[in-house]
Every structure is written in structure tokens, then in C-alpha cells.
Enzyme design. Structure first.
Site, PDB file in Angstrom:
ATOM      1  N   LYS A  93       0.851  -1.196   0.000  1.00  0.00           N
ATOM      2  CA  LYS A  93       0.000   0.000   0.000  1.00  0.00           C
ATOM      3  C   LYS A  93       0.873   1.227   0.000  1.00  0.00           C
ATOM      4  O   LYS A  93       1.826   1.318   0.776  1.00  0.00           O
ATOM      5  CB  LYS A  93      -0.877  -0.009   1.276  1.00  0.00           C
ATOM      6  CG  LYS A  93      -1.857   1.142   1.328  1.00  0.00           C
ATOM      7  CD  LYS A  93      -3.095   0.853   0.537  1.00  0.00           C
ATOM      8  CE  LYS A  93      -3.938   2.092   0.253  1.00  0.00           C
ATOM      9  NZ  LYS A  93      -3.492   2.838  -0.966  1.00  0.00           N
ATOM     10  N   GLN A 114       6.944   4.118   4.175  1.00  0.00           N
ATOM     11  CA  GLN A 114       5.549   3.668   4.181  1.00  0.00           C
ATOM     12  C   GLN A 114       5.364   2.381   4.988  1.00  0.00           C
ATOM     13  O   GLN A 114       4.320   2.175   5.605  1.00  0.00           O
ATOM     14  CB  GLN A 114       5.088   3.459   2.726  1.00  0.00           C
ATOM     15  CG  GLN A 114       3.586   3.483   2.545  1.00  0.00           C
ATOM     16  CD  GLN A 114       3.003   4.881   2.482  1.00  0.00           C
ATOM     17  OE1 GLN A 114       3.567   5.760   1.837  1.00  0.00           O
ATOM     18  NE2 GLN A 114       1.885   5.109   3.131  1.00  0.00           N
ATOM     19  N   LYS A 117       5.048   3.552   8.602  1.00  0.00           N
ATOM     20  CA  LYS A 117       3.838   4.376   8.744  1.00  0.00           C
ATOM     21  C   LYS A 117       2.605   3.472   8.771  1.00  0.00           C
ATOM     22  O   LYS A 117       1.749   3.583   9.640  1.00  0.00           O
ATOM     23  CB  LYS A 117       3.758   5.341   7.556  1.00  0.00           C
ATOM     24  CG  LYS A 117       2.603   6.310   7.613  1.00  0.00           C
ATOM     25  CD  LYS A 117       2.379   7.021   6.275  1.00  0.00           C
ATOM     26  CE  LYS A 117       3.610   7.729   5.756  1.00  0.00           C
ATOM     27  NZ  LYS A 117       3.296   8.648   4.646  1.00  0.00           N
ATOM     28  N   LYS A 129       5.503   2.154  -2.896  1.00  0.00           N
ATOM     29  CA  LYS A 129       5.361   3.489  -3.482  1.00  0.00           C
ATOM     30  C   LYS A 129       5.667   3.361  -4.958  1.00  0.00           C
ATOM     31  O   LYS A 129       6.427   2.475  -5.364  1.00  0.00           O
ATOM     32  CB  LYS A 129       6.358   4.462  -2.849  1.00  0.00           C
ATOM     33  CG  LYS A 129       6.004   5.913  -3.052  1.00  0.00           C
ATOM     34  CD  LYS A 129       5.049   6.383  -1.982  1.00  0.00           C
ATOM     35  CE  LYS A 129       4.579   7.798  -2.206  1.00  0.00           C
ATOM     36  NZ  LYS A 129       3.852   8.291  -1.025  1.00  0.00           N
ATOM     37  N   ASP A 169      -0.277  10.964  -4.428  1.00  0.00           N
ATOM     38  CA  ASP A 169       0.842  11.632  -3.738  1.00  0.00           C
ATOM     39  C   ASP A 169       1.091  12.908  -4.559  1.00  0.00           C
ATOM     40  O   ASP A 169       0.171  13.366  -5.256  1.00  0.00           O
ATOM     41  CB  ASP A 169       2.079  10.714  -3.693  1.00  0.00           C
ATOM     42  CG  ASP A 169       3.147  11.214  -2.716  1.00  0.00           C
ATOM     43  OD1 ASP A 169       2.987  11.010  -1.508  1.00  0.00           O
ATOM     44  OD2 ASP A 169       4.137  11.846  -3.162  1.00  0.00           O
ATOM     45  N   THR A 212      -5.060  13.456   5.383  1.00  0.00           N
ATOM     46  CA  THR A 212      -3.655  13.646   5.776  1.00  0.00           C
ATOM     47  C   THR A 212      -3.498  14.945   6.567  1.00  0.00           C
ATOM     48  O   THR A 212      -2.885  14.961   7.644  1.00  0.00           O
ATOM     49  CB  THR A 212      -2.744  13.650   4.537  1.00  0.00           C
ATOM     50  OG1 THR A 212      -3.093  12.548   3.707  1.00  0.00           O
ATOM     51  CG2 THR A 212      -1.285  13.556   4.927  1.00  0.00           C
ATOM     52  N   ASN A 243      -2.684  19.075  -1.547  1.00  0.00           N
ATOM     53  CA  ASN A 243      -3.691  18.336  -0.789  1.00  0.00           C
ATOM     54  C   ASN A 243      -3.425  18.372   0.719  1.00  0.00           C
ATOM     55  O   ASN A 243      -4.310  18.713   1.510  1.00  0.00           O
ATOM     56  CB  ASN A 243      -3.727  16.892  -1.303  1.00  0.00           C
ATOM     57  CG  ASN A 243      -4.605  16.009  -0.448  1.00  0.00           C
ATOM     58  OD1 ASN A 243      -4.109  15.297   0.405  1.00  0.00           O
ATOM     59  ND2 ASN A 243      -5.901  16.074  -0.661  1.00  0.00           N
ATOM     60  N   SER A 382      -7.180   5.610   3.624  1.00  0.00           N
ATOM     61  CA  SER A 382      -7.098   4.705   2.467  1.00  0.00           C
ATOM     62  C   SER A 382      -7.417   3.274   2.904  1.00  0.00           C
ATOM     63  O   SER A 382      -8.120   2.540   2.218  1.00  0.00           O
ATOM     64  CB  SER A 382      -5.694   4.724   1.859  1.00  0.00           C
ATOM     65  OG  SER A 382      -5.533   5.818   0.989  1.00  0.00           O
TER      66      SER A 382
HETATM   67  P1  NDP Z   1       0.363  17.978  -3.992  1.00  0.00           P
HETATM   68  O1  NDP Z   1       0.880  17.659  -5.336  1.00  0.00           O
HETATM   69  O2  NDP Z   1      -1.096  18.091  -3.779  1.00  0.00           O
HETATM   70  O3  NDP Z   1       1.028  19.316  -3.441  1.00  0.00           O
HETATM   71  C1  NDP Z   1       2.403  19.455  -3.336  1.00  0.00           C
HETATM   72  C2  NDP Z   1       2.728  20.845  -2.815  1.00  0.00           C
HETATM   73  O4  NDP Z   1       4.108  20.928  -2.523  1.00  0.00           O
HETATM   74  C3  NDP Z   1       2.427  21.954  -3.824  1.00  0.00           C
HETATM   75  O5  NDP Z   1       2.085  23.112  -3.128  1.00  0.00           O
HETATM   76  C4  NDP Z   1       3.771  22.112  -4.528  1.00  0.00           C
HETATM   77  O6  NDP Z   1       3.954  23.380  -5.124  1.00  0.00           O
HETATM   78  C5  NDP Z   1       4.732  21.918  -3.354  1.00  0.00           C
HETATM   79  N1  NDP Z   1       6.023  21.403  -3.820  1.00  0.00           N
HETATM   80  C6  NDP Z   1       6.239  20.300  -4.582  1.00  0.00           C
HETATM   81  N2  NDP Z   1       7.548  20.145  -4.836  1.00  0.00           N
HETATM   82  C7  NDP Z   1       8.165  21.184  -4.215  1.00  0.00           C
HETATM   83  C8  NDP Z   1       9.506  21.589  -4.087  1.00  0.00           C
HETATM   84  N3  NDP Z   1      10.500  20.902  -4.675  1.00  0.00           N
HETATM   85  N4  NDP Z   1       9.784  22.715  -3.356  1.00  0.00           N
HETATM   86  C9  NDP Z   1       8.788  23.436  -2.783  1.00  0.00           C
HETATM   87  N5  NDP Z   1       7.495  23.077  -2.867  1.00  0.00           N
HETATM   88  C10 NDP Z   1       7.192  21.980  -3.560  1.00  0.00           C
HETATM   89  O7  NDP Z   1       0.979  16.849  -3.023  1.00  0.00           O
HETATM   90  P2  NDP Z   1       0.480  16.382  -1.591  1.00  0.00           P
HETATM   91  O8  NDP Z   1      -0.066  17.533  -0.825  1.00  0.00           O
HETATM   92  O9  NDP Z   1      -0.337  15.173  -1.773  1.00  0.00           O
HETATM   93  O10 NDP Z   1       1.855  15.900  -0.940  1.00  0.00           O
HETATM   94  C11 NDP Z   1       2.699  16.776  -0.186  1.00  0.00           C
HETATM   95  C12 NDP Z   1       3.618  15.951   0.704  1.00  0.00           C
HETATM   96  O11 NDP Z   1       2.825  15.155   1.590  1.00  0.00           O
HETATM   97  C13 NDP Z   1       4.528  14.962  -0.023  1.00  0.00           C
HETATM   98  O12 NDP Z   1       5.728  14.831   0.710  1.00  0.00           O
HETATM   99  C14 NDP Z   1       3.753  13.641   0.083  1.00  0.00           C
HETATM  100  O13 NDP Z   1       4.595  12.531  -0.023  1.00  0.00           O
HETATM  101  C15 NDP Z   1       3.183  13.777   1.477  1.00  0.00           C
HETATM  102  N6  NDP Z   1       2.008  12.971   1.794  1.00  0.00           N
HETATM  103  C16 NDP Z   1       0.888  12.989   1.009  1.00  0.00           C
HETATM  104  C17 NDP Z   1      -0.215  12.238   1.377  1.00  0.00           C
HETATM  105  C18 NDP Z   1      -1.491  12.311   0.617  1.00  0.00           C
HETATM  106  O14 NDP Z   1      -2.450  11.656   1.047  1.00  0.00           O
HETATM  107  N7  NDP Z   1      -1.586  13.039  -0.470  1.00  0.00           N
HETATM  108  C19 NDP Z   1      -0.193  11.362   2.547  1.00  0.00           C
HETATM  109  C20 NDP Z   1       1.005  11.468   3.348  1.00  0.00           C
HETATM  110  C21 NDP Z   1       2.051  12.229   2.953  1.00  0.00           C
HETATM  111  P3  NDP Z   1       3.432  23.674  -6.637  1.00  0.00           P
HETATM  112  O15 NDP Z   1       1.968  23.953  -6.510  1.00  0.00           O
HETATM  113  O16 NDP Z   1       4.240  24.825  -7.067  1.00  0.00           O
HETATM  114  O17 NDP Z   1       3.692  22.421  -7.422  1.00  0.00           O
HETATM  115  O1  2IT Z   2       2.662   9.081   1.712  1.00  0.00           O
HETATM  116  C1  2IT Z   2       1.521   8.593   1.878  1.00  0.00           C
HETATM  117  O2  2IT Z   2       1.189   8.054   2.927  1.00  0.00           O
HETATM  118  C2  2IT Z   2       0.549   8.728   0.778  1.00  0.00           C
HETATM  119  N1  2IT Z   2       0.868   9.351  -0.230  1.00  0.00           N
HETATM  120  C3  2IT Z   2      -0.793   8.094   0.888  1.00  0.00           C
HETATM  121  C4  2IT Z   2      -0.719   6.635   0.545  1.00  0.00           C
HETATM  122  C5  2IT Z   2      -2.048   5.918   0.444  1.00  0.00           C
HETATM  123  O3  2IT Z   2      -1.994   4.732   0.063  1.00  0.00           O
HETATM  124  O4  2IT Z   2      -3.097   6.482   0.721  1.00  0.00           O
END
Ligand code: NDP
Ligand code: 2IT
Length: 449
Positions: A93, A114, A117, A129, A169, A212, A243, A382
């Protein structure tokens, strides 16, 4: 050098030799190994079974080409991966990331994180992943659709509701999950909960979008309460505007904290008086529908300042929530936060702090929560989506939110159990030890496989 440090050094030397040029993967392993090595050295049975050595080698990595066609008829080829790291606790997952920065090292570090976690959530999920170096920015809807369809045409033979269940992600949200799911159904001619993060109309779970960010704030509240503080009135600095960041900001506002920053990959905004509902709605629309730059917020609102090319960590705050990407907060940033008297750092992103930053927080007694604990709410919901799909039911928002809160409370309890010393919790050690021990026990029981 102590015996423990020597063993750690020896282990890391071997890992680096075996996995050259994979810095992010080395960093993630070192963080876990530093916490668990004393425990490992005291447990001869686990050592003899080489659990740590086996747990740092993925079960398998699938690498494949994704060919697709632009709107102008030009042919493109990207590389994609699925890292199936460990399924001792349940089907693989973990999310899929689409970003030009993605390498095998990135996905190995994320899949490794992961495992622990998912273990912490208490749900039956292994660690995986995947993703691609495809850049969704600037692509048309149809180009994104064709890319997702082409990717799934290969990926479908490696996944399944009892095998491996991908999700979103960075760069993969509801739109991409829907295209991937549509192609999976076309190829397999069956509906199953093979992906999570689906739209509500296609079997998705209530609260998955918010999970998240909400989970991170629930966790943060526990951290502050455990140490005699509360969230109300606290200055919260958030990075990112995707997100995770958006829903962390929304829940922090509901909890009456003051959200003073948000950012994207171009810069950050400072809102000294705290984010309001109208700011939040504007930002959500800007990022989700118009896919614009955060700087636009400063043009639209008084009292919002934009800093191009800068990160938010030099602004005064009580709590920092890095919610963008790995290694976005370095040693200098950490010193600036400590200078402002930051109490807690709750990671919404995966491994957003560099080794140097983590060391600064440790030295200064900052409550530093690794993402594998504080951002586990996303994968936890999830897991609840998988259960609902298997039972062919859908639970209410209230029910899912209630379960999410209970899971975050349990993870916090586990961190306290494994990480409390002299009245303070070391969340890094607590999360790593609690997550690791469960997987290690399962692996030992399975014998040499
Ligand atoms: P999104 O794609 O929705 O958003 C990513 C955000 O981070 C955007 O604001 C983006 O800016 C910014 N960003 C991306 N790359 C960079 C960089 N190199 N430097 C500065 N800012 C950056 O992703 P998520 O919100 O889903 O994910 C964000 C983090 O959370 C990641 O580390 C992910 O692994 C982690 N995560 C996500 C989960 C989920 O359920 N979605 C669960 C657990 C962890 P811009 O708009 O300019 O692209
Ligand atoms: O980093 C993470 O935990 C995620 N991007 C979510 C993974 C999932 O299977 O919901």
C-alpha cells in the site's frame, strides 16, 4: 565511538555500497536504523535472522516505460516504477508520485517510510510506493489522461485489491486516480478496490481528501497537550498548498490556531493576522482548478505578502508543519525556527527535514514528529476505503472522521509508549521503534523468506 555507533556505521557503509547514488534512501534508512539499533543489538534472535538487513532490501521493484502522445501528435516516453518494499503486515500500500524529480531513490525512500507508517496505523497494510518522472504541470487534460492510461496498461498486471493498492501523492490527485481506475476497469473487466483516493461517486471514502492534513493537526494537538500546551491561538507556519497543506490549514483554522504561512514551489505567502476562510477558498480554487502560482494571493488580498523564491521558515511561529516535499527544511531553517522559539514540528510531508535540521531540533528539545506518525492519517483512511470497498458499503463523514481521530490518538499513544523519557517524548525514536517492532516480529515469525 560507542558499540552502537560502530554497528550503525558498519551497517550504513554496507547499505551505501549496495545502493550507490541513492541519497534519499540512505537518509531514510539511517533515520530508522539510528532509532532501532540499540533495540536490535539487544535482540539476538532478530539479529541472527538479519531482520534489519532483509527489511532494507525491497521485495521487488518493477520498472517500465510509459509511451504516450501529446495533443500535437508528438511521441513521449517516461519512466515509471512500483517499489513493492515489504508485505509482512498486509497487501502492499502506498501512493504514486508524478514529478520530474522522481528517481528510484525517491521511491525507495518513500516505500521504506511507508512500511513503518502503515505499521503504526494498526491496519493490515504493507509498504510500497510508485510513480514516474512525468511532469503533469502544463499538460492538457487529455495528455494527463493518455499518460495515466498508458501507465496503467503496464501497472495493472502488478497490482490488485489483495496484492498492491496504489493511491495519490505529489502530482497525483482525484483526477489522475480516476483516469488510472478507469483504465484498470477497462483492462480487467471488474470493479475492485484496487486504488484508493477515488472520487465519492466511484467508491471513494468520505474524508480521504482531507485525511492527511486533518490527521496531522489532530496529532499536533496531542503533542501539545501531552506537553502542557494547546493549539488554540498558536502561530502555525505551513509549507505547500497542495492536498496535505490545504486541509492541514483548514483544520488548524477550525481549531482556532493562526495559520501565518502557505507556500508553493515558487515562494511563500505571509499572512501576519492569520489565514481567513476567504483566503483559504481562493487558494483552494487557485491550486485545484486554475493550477496557478501562490503569489496571486498577494495581488488579490491586502495583508498578504509574497516572498518569491523563499521558504516560510524564517517567519515567527509556534508550530511548523512542512507539507510540501522531502528535505525542504534545512539546518539553517531549523536554526531560524529555534531562534523564534518553535515548540513543535509536525511533518505533513514525507521526510521534509534534512539530517542537519533534525539534529538542530533534537539538540534544542523541539518536539519533532516524523511524517510516518503525523501524516499517517491519509493512508489510514485509504485503509478504511479498502475495507468499505471489500464490504460494498460506504460510511458517513462522521464515522470516518471518528475512526481517523481514534487512529491518530493510537499512533500518538504508541509514540509515547516507545519514546517517552524524563517526561518528554522523543517522537522520532518512538515512531521508528513502534513501527519497526511490529514488522520485525512478523518477519521473524515467517521464517527465512
Ligand atoms: P500535492 O501535489 O497536492 O502538493 C504538493 C505541494 O508541494 C504543492 O504546493 C507544490 O507546489 C509543493 N512542492 C512540490 N515540490 C516542491 C519543491 N521541490 N519545493 C517546494 N514546494 C514543492 O501533493 P500532496 O499535498 O499530496 O503531498 C505533499 C507531501 O505530503 C509529499 O511529501 C507527500 O509525499 C506527502 N504525503 C501525502 C499524502 C497524501 O495523502 N496526499 C499522505 C502522506 C504524505 P506547486 O503547486 O508549485 O507544485
Ligand atoms: O505518503 C503517503 O502516505 C501517501 N501518499 C498516501 C498513501 C495511500 O496509500 O493512501
Amino acid at each position: 565511538m560507542s558499540g552502537y555507533e560502530r554497528e550503525l556505521e558498519h551497517f550504513m557503509d554496507g547499505l551505501r555500497k549496495l545502493n550507490p547514488h541513492e541519497d534519499e534512501f540512505h537518509q531514510a534508512v539511517e533515520e530508522v536504523a539510528s532509532s532501532v539499533m540499540p533495540w536490535y543489538l539487544q535482540h539476538e534472535d532478530f539479529r541472527k535472522a538479519q531482520i534489519l538487513e532483509r527489511l532494507t532490501e525491497p521485495d521487488r521493484i518493477v520498472i517500465f516505460r510509459v509511451s504516450w502522445e501529446t495533443d500535437h501528435g508528438e511521441i513521449r516516453a517516461n519512466r515509471a516504477w512500483r517499489v513493492q518494499f515489504n508485505h509482512s503486515l498486509g497487501p502492499y500500500k502506498g501512493g504514486m508520485r508524478f514529478d520530474p524529480s522522481v528517481t528510484q531513490s525517491t521511491l525507495k525512500f518513500l516505500a521504506f517510510e511507508q512500511i513503518f507508517k502503515n505499521s503504526l496505523t494498526g491496519l493490515p497494510m504493507g509498504g510500497a510506493k510508485g510513480g514516474s518522472n512525468f511532469n503533469p504541470k502544463g499538460k492538457s487534460e487529455r495528455e494527463v489522461m493518455r499518460f495515466c492510461q498508458s501507465l496503467m496498461t503496464e501497472l495493472h498486471r502488478h497490482i490488485g485489491e489483495d496484492v498492491d493498492v496504489p493511491a495519490g501523492d505529489i502530482g497525483v490527485g482525484a483526477r489522475e486516480i480516476s483516469y488510472l481506475f478507469g483504465q484498470y476497469m477497462r483492462l480487467e473487466n471488474r470493479w475492485s478496490g484496487v486504488l484508493t483516493g477515488k472520487g465519492l461517486a466511484s467508491g471513494g471514502s468520505a474524508i480521504r481528501t482531507e485525511a492527511t492534513g486533518y490527521g496531522c493537526v489532530y496529532f499536533c494537538e496531542h503533542v501539545l497537550n501531552e506537553h502542557g500546551e494547546g493549539l488554540e491561538g498558536k502561530l502555525v507556519s505551513i509549507s505547500g498548498s497542495g492536498n496535505v497543506a490545504l486541509y492541514a490549514a483548514q483544520k488548524a483554522m477550525i481549531k482556532r490556531a493562526k495559520v501565518v504561512t502557505m507556500s508553493d514551489s515558487a515562494g511563500f505567502v505571509w499572512i501576519p493576522a492569520g489565514m481567513q476562510q476567504e483566503h483559504w477558498e481562493f487558494l483552494k480554487d487557485l491550486k485545484e482548478n486554475r493550477r496557478g502560482r501562490i503569489g496571486e494571493m498577494a495581488d488579490r488580498f491586502d495583508g498578504v505578502d509574497y516572498y518569491d523564491g523563499k521558504k516560510p521558515w524564517h517567519v515567527e511561529c509556534d508550530v511548523a508543519m512542512p507539507c510540501a516535499t522531502q528535505n525542504e527544511l534545512d539546518g539553517e531553517d531549523a536554526k531560524a525556527l529555534v531562534g523564534h522559539g518553535v515548540l513543535a514540528v509536525c511533518e505533513g510531508a514525507n521526510m521534509p527535514t534534512t539530517r542537519e535540521a533534525a539534529e538542530v531540533f533534537r539538540k534544542h528539545g523541539v518536539l519533532h514528529v516524523p511524517g510516518k506518525a503525523s501524516n499517517a492519517g491519509g493512508v489510514a483512511v485509504s485503509g478504511l476505503e479498502q475495507s468499505q470497498n471489500a464490504m460494498r458499503v460506504s460510511w458517513s463523514r462522521e464515522k470516518v472522521d471518528h475512526r481517523l481521530q481514534a487512529i491518530m490518538t493510537e499512533i500518538h499513544d504508541r509514540c509515547v509508549e516507545f519514546g517517552k523519557r524524563n517526561g518528554r517524548v522523543n517522537y522520532m525514536d518512538g515512531a521508528n521503534l513502534a513501527g519497526f517492532e511490529k514488522v520485525a516480529k512478523a518477519m521473524l515469525a515467517y521464517g527465512v523468506v
